[in-house]
Design a protein around this motif. Structure first.
Motif, PDB file in Angstrom:
ATOM      1  N   TYR A 263       0.716  -1.197   0.071  1.00  0.00           N
ATOM      2  CA  TYR A 263      -0.028   0.003  -0.031  1.00  0.00           C
ATOM      3  C   TYR A 263       0.961   1.349   0.081  1.00  0.00           C
ATOM      4  O   TYR A 263       0.388   2.128  -0.350  1.00  0.00           O
ATOM      5  N   THR A 264       2.003   1.195   0.299  1.00  0.00           N
ATOM      6  CA  THR A 264       2.786   2.392   0.350  1.00  0.00           C
ATOM      7  C   THR A 264       3.563   2.734  -0.995  1.00  0.00           C
ATOM      8  O   THR A 264       4.166   4.021  -1.164  1.00  0.00           O
ATOM      9  N   THR A 265       3.247   1.892  -2.029  1.00  0.00           N
ATOM     10  CA  THR A 265       3.564   2.285  -3.302  1.00  0.00           C
ATOM     11  C   THR A 265       2.683   2.610  -4.196  1.00  0.00           C
ATOM     12  O   THR A 265       1.620   2.113  -3.987  1.00  0.00           O
ATOM     13  N   ASN A 266       2.942   2.783  -5.494  1.00  0.00           N
ATOM     14  CA  ASN A 266       2.211   3.092  -6.661  1.00  0.00           C
ATOM     15  C   ASN A 266       1.726   1.657  -7.246  1.00  0.00           C
ATOM     16  O   ASN A 266       0.994   1.489  -8.170  1.00  0.00           O
ATOM     17  N   GLN A 267       2.228   0.491  -6.554  1.00  0.00           N
ATOM     18  CA  GLN A 267       1.796  -0.752  -7.291  1.00  0.00           C
ATOM     19  C   GLN A 267       0.689  -1.151  -6.496  1.00  0.00           C
ATOM     20  O   GLN A 267       0.127  -2.131  -7.048  1.00  0.00           O
ATOM     21  N   TYR A 268       0.211  -0.447  -5.480  1.00  0.00           N
ATOM     22  CA  TYR A 268      -0.977  -0.893  -4.925  1.00  0.00           C
ATOM     23  C   TYR A 268      -2.157  -0.503  -5.819  1.00  0.00           C
ATOM     24  O   TYR A 268      -2.047   0.358  -6.589  1.00  0.00           O
ATOM     25  N   GLY A 269      -3.237  -1.466  -5.822  1.00  0.00           N
ATOM     26  CA  GLY A 269      -4.290  -1.133  -6.943  1.00  0.00           C
ATOM     27  C   GLY A 269      -5.298  -1.886  -6.469  1.00  0.00           C
ATOM     28  O   GLY A 269      -5.520  -2.477  -5.339  1.00  0.00           O
ATOM     29  N   THR A 270      -6.586  -1.725  -7.202  1.00  0.00           N
ATOM     30  CA  THR A 270      -7.888  -2.547  -6.833  1.00  0.00           C
ATOM     31  C   THR A 270      -8.461  -3.542  -7.755  1.00  0.00           C
ATOM     32  O   THR A 270      -8.159  -3.015  -9.037  1.00  0.00           O
ATOM     33  N   ASN A 271      -8.732  -4.706  -7.484  1.00  0.00           N
ATOM     34  CA  ASN A 271      -9.050  -5.562  -8.393  1.00  0.00           C
ATOM     35  C   ASN A 271     -10.655  -6.115  -7.945  1.00  0.00           C
ATOM     36  O   ASN A 271     -11.047  -5.653  -6.849  1.00  0.00           O
ATOM     37  N   TYR A 272     -11.198  -7.094  -8.571  1.00  0.00           N
ATOM     38  CA  TYR A 272     -12.470  -7.653  -8.027  1.00  0.00           C
ATOM     39  C   TYR A 272     -12.577  -9.099  -8.481  1.00  0.00           C
ATOM     40  O   TYR A 272     -11.890  -9.452  -9.210  1.00  0.00           O
ATOM     41  N   ALA A 273     -13.339  -9.888  -7.820  1.00  0.00           N
ATOM     42  CA  ALA A 273     -13.847 -11.214  -8.226  1.00  0.00           C
ATOM     43  C   ALA A 273     -15.118 -11.369  -7.974  1.00  0.00           C
ATOM     44  O   ALA A 273     -15.845 -10.759  -7.510  1.00  0.00           O
ATOM     45  N   VAL A 274     -15.914 -12.439  -8.941  1.00  0.00           N
ATOM     46  CA  VAL A 274     -17.225 -12.535  -8.989  1.00  0.00           C
ATOM     47  C   VAL A 274     -17.768 -14.153  -8.394  1.00  0.00           C
ATOM     48  O   VAL A 274     -16.587 -14.809  -8.826  1.00  0.00           O
ATOM     49  N   SER A 275     -18.710 -14.115  -8.205  1.00  0.00           N
ATOM     50  CA  SER A 275     -19.356 -15.590  -7.836  1.00  0.00           C
ATOM     51  C   SER A 275     -20.877 -15.393  -7.886  1.00  0.00           C
ATOM     52  O   SER A 275     -21.491 -14.559  -7.683  1.00  0.00           O
ATOM     53  N   SER A 276     -21.174 -16.625  -8.102  1.00  0.00           N
ATOM     54  CA  SER A 276     -22.716 -16.920  -8.055  1.00  0.00           C
ATOM     55  C   SER A 276     -23.326 -17.241  -6.504  1.00  0.00           C
ATOM     56  O   SER A 276     -24.568 -17.303  -6.231  1.00  0.00           O
ATOM     57  N   SER A 277     -22.186 -17.172  -5.693  1.00  0.00           N
ATOM     58  CA  SER A 277     -22.533 -17.743  -4.285  1.00  0.00           C
ATOM     59  C   SER A 277     -21.677 -16.824  -3.293  1.00  0.00           C
ATOM     60  O   SER A 277     -20.451 -16.350  -3.426  1.00  0.00           O
ATOM     61  N   ILE A 278     -22.207 -16.496  -2.334  1.00  0.00           N
ATOM     62  CA  ILE A 278     -21.526 -15.633  -1.286  1.00  0.00           C
ATOM     63  C   ILE A 278     -20.355 -16.086  -0.764  1.00  0.00           C
ATOM     64  O   ILE A 278     -19.368 -15.432  -0.563  1.00  0.00           O
ATOM     65  N   THR A 279     -20.309 -17.440  -0.660  1.00  0.00           N
ATOM     66  CA  THR A 279     -19.305 -18.500   0.031  1.00  0.00           C
ATOM     67  C   THR A 279     -18.178 -18.781  -1.408  1.00  0.00           C
ATOM     68  O   THR A 279     -17.454 -19.541  -0.858  1.00  0.00           O
ATOM     69  N   GLY A 280     -18.265 -18.194  -2.577  1.00  0.00           N
ATOM     70  CA  GLY A 280     -17.461 -18.814  -3.566  1.00  0.00           C
ATOM     71  C   GLY A 280     -17.864 -19.988  -4.294  1.00  0.00           C
ATOM     72  O   GLY A 280     -19.038 -20.884  -3.979  1.00  0.00           O
ATOM     73  N   PRO A 281     -17.087 -20.587  -5.105  1.00  0.00           N
ATOM     74  CA  PRO A 281     -15.781 -19.977  -5.599  1.00  0.00           C
ATOM     75  C   PRO A 281     -16.033 -18.707  -6.300  1.00  0.00           C
ATOM     76  O   PRO A 281     -16.750 -18.465  -7.110  1.00  0.00           O
ATOM     77  N   TYR A 282     -15.018 -17.758  -6.146  1.00  0.00           N
ATOM     78  CA  TYR A 282     -14.864 -16.544  -6.873  1.00  0.00           C
ATOM     79  C   TYR A 282     -13.814 -16.371  -7.951  1.00  0.00           C
ATOM     80  O   TYR A 282     -12.768 -17.082  -7.843  1.00  0.00           O
ATOM     81  N   THR A 283     -14.231 -15.743  -9.184  1.00  0.00           N
ATOM     82  CA  THR A 283     -13.128 -15.849 -10.271  1.00  0.00           C
ATOM     83  C   THR A 283     -12.718 -14.442 -10.265  1.00  0.00           C
ATOM     84  O   THR A 283     -13.464 -13.273 -10.156  1.00  0.00           O
ATOM     85  N   LYS A 284     -11.448 -14.215 -10.233  1.00  0.00           N
ATOM     86  CA  LYS A 284     -10.595 -12.988 -10.342  1.00  0.00           C
ATOM     87  C   LYS A 284     -10.857 -12.306 -11.636  1.00  0.00           C
ATOM     88  O   LYS A 284     -10.550 -13.123 -12.660  1.00  0.00           O
ATOM     89  N   ALA A 285     -11.112 -10.984 -11.896  1.00  0.00           N
ATOM     90  CA  ALA A 285     -10.884 -10.317 -12.926  1.00  0.00           C
ATOM     91  C   ALA A 285      -9.457 -10.491 -13.445  1.00  0.00           C
ATOM     92  O   ALA A 285      -8.406 -10.294 -12.745  1.00  0.00           O
ATOM     93  N   PHE A 286      -9.281 -10.451 -14.946  1.00  0.00           N
ATOM     94  CA  PHE A 286      -8.139 -10.796 -15.634  1.00  0.00           C
ATOM     95  C   PHE A 286      -7.181  -9.689 -15.153  1.00  0.00           C
ATOM     96  O   PHE A 286      -5.997  -9.755 -15.072  1.00  0.00           O
ATOM     97  N   ARG A 287      -7.637  -8.298 -15.704  1.00  0.00           N
ATOM     98  CA  ARG A 287      -6.871  -7.197 -15.425  1.00  0.00           C
ATOM     99  C   ARG A 287      -7.517  -6.509 -14.215  1.00  0.00           C
ATOM    100  O   ARG A 287      -8.609  -6.480 -14.039  1.00  0.00           O
ATOM    101  N   PHE A 288      -6.617  -5.508 -13.396  1.00  0.00           N
ATOM    102  CA  PHE A 288      -6.830  -4.888 -12.295  1.00  0.00           C
ATOM    103  C   PHE A 288      -8.167  -3.763 -12.705  1.00  0.00           C
ATOM    104  O   PHE A 288      -8.052  -3.348 -13.997  1.00  0.00           O
TER     105      PHE A 288
END
Length: 469
Positions: A263-288
Motif C-alpha cells: 500500500y505504500t507504493t504506486n504498485q497498490y491497486g484495486t481488483n475484483y472477483a465474482v461468484s454466484s454464491s456468497i461463499t464462492g468460488p470467486y473468479t478474479k478479473a483478468f486485469r485490475f
C-alpha cells in the motif's frame, strides 16, 4: 507511396461477433495479457478531438484532501458518513451532503476508547453499518496487546457519529496462528442474511493470506458456523498481498472488491472477483480494475475501496497517495457492465479483433500486439471495425486510446463514428508495422452501452485495441 505490409489475404464481410464485456476486458493496459507476455504500456500520442466541445475524460475526484486512508462510506438518513484508519484518533470521521462533497472533517474521535484487549497505535480499516434494531455497528482492526498482532473488534453506538462503545473484553476475530485478522467489512444479503468479511493477516508472519466470509446473526456479532475461505493471494501481480475486501451484489452475482500490492507504493491497486454464491468460488478479473497506470497517474496507489450504492448513482470511494503525504479520499462514478464493475476514469481495454468487422480482417500472430491479434486491411471505402459493447457508467466525455501500428510512408487516419454519429477522425503517426503505439481522442459517450466504428481514412494502419477511460 506505401511501405510493404505483411503477406496475408484480404477477407471481406463481417468477421467476428460483437464483443460482450467480460472479466478479461477490464483494467490497466499494462496488465499481463492472456499469453503471459509482459507488455509495456505504449507511449500515448495526443490527438485533438475534432469536436471542440468535447472535453477529456473525468478522473476520480479528491474529495477529502487530508490523510484519510481506507475510507468506509455509508449514507445514514440524509447525510453521508466516512470513517478512516487512525490518524491522531482511533476513529477519524467526516460528513457530507453528497458523496462528491463538500466533506467536513469532524474534530471528535468516534471511538474514544478501544476494547480492553487492544492498545492504541494501529487502529485500521473501520466499517460502520446500521443494524435492523437501529443501532450502529462498528468493526475495527486494532493492536492486540497480548500478541502484538492485529485483530478485529466490534463496538456499538446509537449515533453514526459515535461515541462507539466496544463490545466484550476480547476480539471478535483473532486467528493468531494465521497472523491475526484485519480489514473487516459488513455485508447484508438480499434475503437479510448478515456477514462479516475479513482477511487473516498472513503477510505479517509469511503465511497464506485468505479473504474470509463469516455468517453472523442479525446483531453482526454472534457467529453462525465457521468462516469460509473464498479468495487467496495467488497471482504475481498481487505481490503476495490481498486485503481490504468489500462485497456487493449485482443481480444474482456477488462482486468482491479487494486491494493488492504494497500500500505504500504506486504498485497498490484495486481488483475484483465474482461468484454466484456468497461463499464462492470467486473468479478474479483478468486485469485490475484500477491501478496507477489505468488512471494515467491521476491517482497513485488507488486502493482501500468501498462501494456506495444508495440509489443516487453508484460510486467507488477509495484512497490514493497525496503529494503532501498520506492518502486522501477519492470518489469515482461506478457502473455495472453485465454485473462487472466499470470505474469512470480508469481504462478498460476492448480488443478490436473481437468486434464486428466489415471488409477487413483479423491478423493473427501480430508480434507484440495485445493478445497477438489485430484488425488489418481497413483499406476500402466500406471497410470498418465496430468495437461494440463499450460500457460507461455515466453520460459525458471520455478518452479513447487506440492502439495501432502504421507502416505507411506518412500519417494515416481512420474515421470515427460513435453510436452511428460521425465524430471526426483519429490520426496515426508513422511507427512501422508491428511497432505498436497509442493515440488519444476525446469523445462523448452515453451511459450504458456504446459502439465505436473505425472506418477507412487516409493511408493504412492496423488497430490492436481501444481503451476507454
Amino acid at each position: 507511396m506505401v511501405l510493404p505490409r505483411f503477406s496475408r489475404a484480404a477477407v471481406a464481410g463481417t468477421a467476428v461477433a460483437a464483443l460482450a464485456l467480460g472479466l478479461l476486458t477490464t483494467g490497466s493496459a499494462a496488465a499481463t495479457p492472456a499469453d503471459g507476455t509482459d507488455l509495456a504500456r505504449p507511449t500515448a500520442v495526443a490527438t485533438p478531438s475534432d469536436d471542440l466541445s468535447v472535453q477529456a475524460t473525468v478522473r476520480p475526484s479528491l474529495v477529502l484532501d487530508r490523510d484519510f486512508p481506507d475510507p468506509d462510506v455509508s449514507k445514514f438518513g440524509d447525510t453521508y458518513y466516512a470513517y478512516a484508519t487512525n490518524e491522531g484518533k482511533n476513529l477519524p470521521w467526516a460528513t457530507a451532503p453528497d458523496p462528491d462533497g463538500p466533506w467536513t472533517y469532524r474534530s471528535t474521535d468516534a471511538l474514544p476508547n478501544l476494547g480492553a484487549w487492544a492498545k492504541e497505535g494501529r487502529t485500521w480499516a473501520p466499517d460502520v453499518s446500521r443494524r435492523a434494531d437501529g443501532r450502529y455497528l462498528l468493526y475495527y482492526t486494532a493492536w492486540h496487546a497480548a500478541s502484538d498482532r492485529q485483530c478485529i473488534g466490534a463496538a456499538l453506538s446509537d449515533s453514526p457519529g459515535g461515541p462507539f462503545v466496544p463490545v466484550g473484553t476480547q476480539p471478535l476475530a483473532c486467528p493468531l496462528g494465521a497472523g491475526g485478522a484485519i480489514d473487516a467489512s459488513s455485508f447484508v444479503d438480499t434475503n437479510g442474511a448478515r456477514y462479516l468479511v475479513w482477511k487473516n493477516d498472513g503477510n505479517a508472519i509469511g503465511a497464506t493470506t485468505w479473504i474470509h466470509v463469516q455468517r453472523t446473526a442479525a446483531d453482526g456479532i454472534t457467529f453462525e458456523g465457521g468462516a469460509a475461505q473464498v479468495l487467496r493471494n495467488d497471482r504475481a501481480d498481487e505481490a503476495g498481498i490481498i486485503e481490504a475486501p468489500v462485497i456487493t451484489k449485482v443481480g444474482s452475482q456477488y462482486v468482491l472488491f479487494y486491494s493488492a500490492g504494497p500500500y505504500t507504493t504506486n504498485q497498490y491497486g484495486t481488483n475484483y472477483a465474482v461468484s454466484s454464491s456468497i461463499t464462492g468460488p470467486y473468479t478474479k478479473a483478468f486485469r485490475f480494475l484500477m491501478t496507477t497506470a489505468s488512471l494515467d497517474g491521476a491517482v497513485g496507489g488507488p486502493g482501500g475501496a468501498d462501494v456506495l450504492r444508495d440509489g443516487g448513482g453508484d460510486k467507488l470511494v477509495f484512497h490514493g497517495h497525496r503529494a503532501a503525504g498520506g492518502r486522501g479520499m477519492y470518489v469515482a462514478d461506478l457502473g455495472w457492465a453485465n454485473g462487472n464493475p466499470v470505474v469512470r476514469g480508469s481504462r478498460v481495454r476492448y480488443e478490436a479483433e473481437r468486434g464486428t468487422l466489415h471488409n477487413c480482417t483479423v491478423r493473427s500472430n501480430a508480434a507484440g500486439a495485445s493478445d497477438g491479434k489485430v484488425v488489418a486491411y481497413i483499406d476500402h471505402a466500406d471497410s470498418a471495425a465496430d468495437v461494440g459493447s463499450i460500457y460507461v457508467p455515466t453520460t459525458g466525455s471520455y478518452s479513447l486510446h487506440v492502439g495501432y501500428a502504421n507502416g505507411s510512408a506518412g500519417t494515416a487516419s481512420h474515421t470515427v463514428t460513435v453510436n452511428g454519429a460521425a465524430a471526426g477522425s483519429v490520426s496515426y503517426p508513422v511507427t512501422g508495422w508491428d511497432s505498436w503505439r497509442q493515440v488519444t481522442k476525446d469523445v462523448t459517450l452515453q451511459a450504458g452501452w456504446n459502439t465505436i466504428r473505425l472506418g477507412k481514412g487516409t493511408a493504412f494502419a492496423e488497430v490492436d485495441y481501444i481503451e476507454v477511460a
